[in-house]
Write a protein that holds these residues in place. Sequence first.
Motif, PDB file in Angstrom:
ATOM      1  N   ARG A   2      -1.515  -0.429 -13.755  1.00 41.10           N
ATOM      2  CA  ARG A   2      -1.427  -0.245 -12.310  1.00 41.10           C
ATOM      3  C   ARG A   2      -2.817  -0.263 -11.686  1.00 41.10           C
ATOM      4  N   VAL A  17      -0.024  -0.242  -4.792  1.00 41.92           N
ATOM      5  CA  VAL A  17      -0.260  -0.058  -6.223  1.00 41.92           C
ATOM      6  C   VAL A  17       0.616  -1.075  -6.942  1.00 41.92           C
ATOM      7  N   GLU A  19       1.116  -4.040 -10.409  1.00 45.69           N
ATOM      8  CA  GLU A  19       0.854  -4.309 -11.824  1.00 45.69           C
ATOM      9  C   GLU A  19      -0.074  -5.519 -11.944  1.00 45.69           C
ATOM     10  N   GLU A 100      -5.832   1.866 -13.779  1.00 42.54           N
ATOM     11  CA  GLU A 100      -5.746   2.568 -15.062  1.00 42.54           C
ATOM     12  C   GLU A 100      -6.865   2.166 -16.015  1.00 42.54           C
ATOM     13  N   ALA A 276      -0.532   6.609  -8.095  1.00 44.34           N
ATOM     14  CA  ALA A 276       0.659   6.052  -7.455  1.00 44.34           C
ATOM     15  C   ALA A 276       0.707   6.345  -5.968  1.00 44.34           C
ATOM     16  N   ASP A 277       0.014   7.395  -5.532  1.00 46.53           N
ATOM     17  CA  ASP A 277       0.002   7.790  -4.121  1.00 46.53           C
ATOM     18  C   ASP A 277      -1.322   7.430  -3.449  1.00 46.53           C
ATOM     19  N   THR A 298      -5.082   9.342 -12.994  1.00 47.01           N
ATOM     20  CA  THR A 298      -4.122   8.432 -13.623  1.00 47.01           C
ATOM     21  C   THR A 298      -3.100   9.131 -14.496  1.00 47.01           C
TER      22      THR A 298
END
Length: 299
Positions: A2, A17, A19, A100, A276-277, A298
Amino acid sequence: MRAAVVNGFGGPEQVQVIEVPVPQPAAGQVRIRVAAAGVNPVDGAVRVGVFGGAGQRIGLGWDVAGEIDAVGAEVTGWAVGQQVVGLHYGPVKPLGTHAEYTVLDASAVAVAPARVDAAAAAALPLSGLTAARAVGLLGLAPGSSVLITGAAGVVGGLAVQLAVRAGLVVTALAGESDEEFVRSLGATAFVPRGSAPVEPVDGVVDAAVLGEPALGFVRDGGVYVGLRPHAGPAAERGIRVVEQEVAADGAHLAELVGLVDAGVLTLRVAQTIPLADAAKAHTRLSEPGNRGRLVLTTS
């Protein structure tokens, strides 16, 4: 993996966010498994298009703290498993540190401080290098007077501590409620925001980017150091005006890490937010009252 990116300019809703493939280190580079990454005002500037890059995916994030998990060719002195901090310089790049994994030049990293956790360590690279370079560019002898604007901010607070360590007599300019805090960092005098010092000072570090008003606080023949390139006031009264720009410098960063571990520099985290936020972090970035660095994590 991510990663937080923007594909168009605008508000926090532009942060996505997504991939992306795990990056591979080239010669002279190391790959870092990111534990924490600072969210800086420059990230907000990238998001709204200050640095350009329209029509391309732009990765966010400059600061990183984490663990080396791959080493490129021609890299010496670094090994898989080492805990490090680093600065991923550059506003327009396909992948930053809000991910990440990230890849940095080996020359841009330093062993992480042992005294603090990864979130606090991630608040050091950009702010610390900026503050240290600004204080150094003053070129003032010990005992000289310096005013630091925005002294309660992350960069300003570090500049206060570094200026005190350099033997300068520091006046801190900040909000009225911050007087006790900036004095705890070593400032010997305090000026509330909107006011002026009683006497002109030998130099100013303009962390609040006040520009011309801050120049007015400097004595004739003094020095003004701005933190935003091409945003400083015009020189007058023989004042030397310096507009500094940060650089990725692992050796200098290692010196700052040493000061953190010695208890000389205090690092502040306002809030940790999951990767993620990331969009929520950008919303918080634009809100007043942040006392410390916002940090993405992470895990």
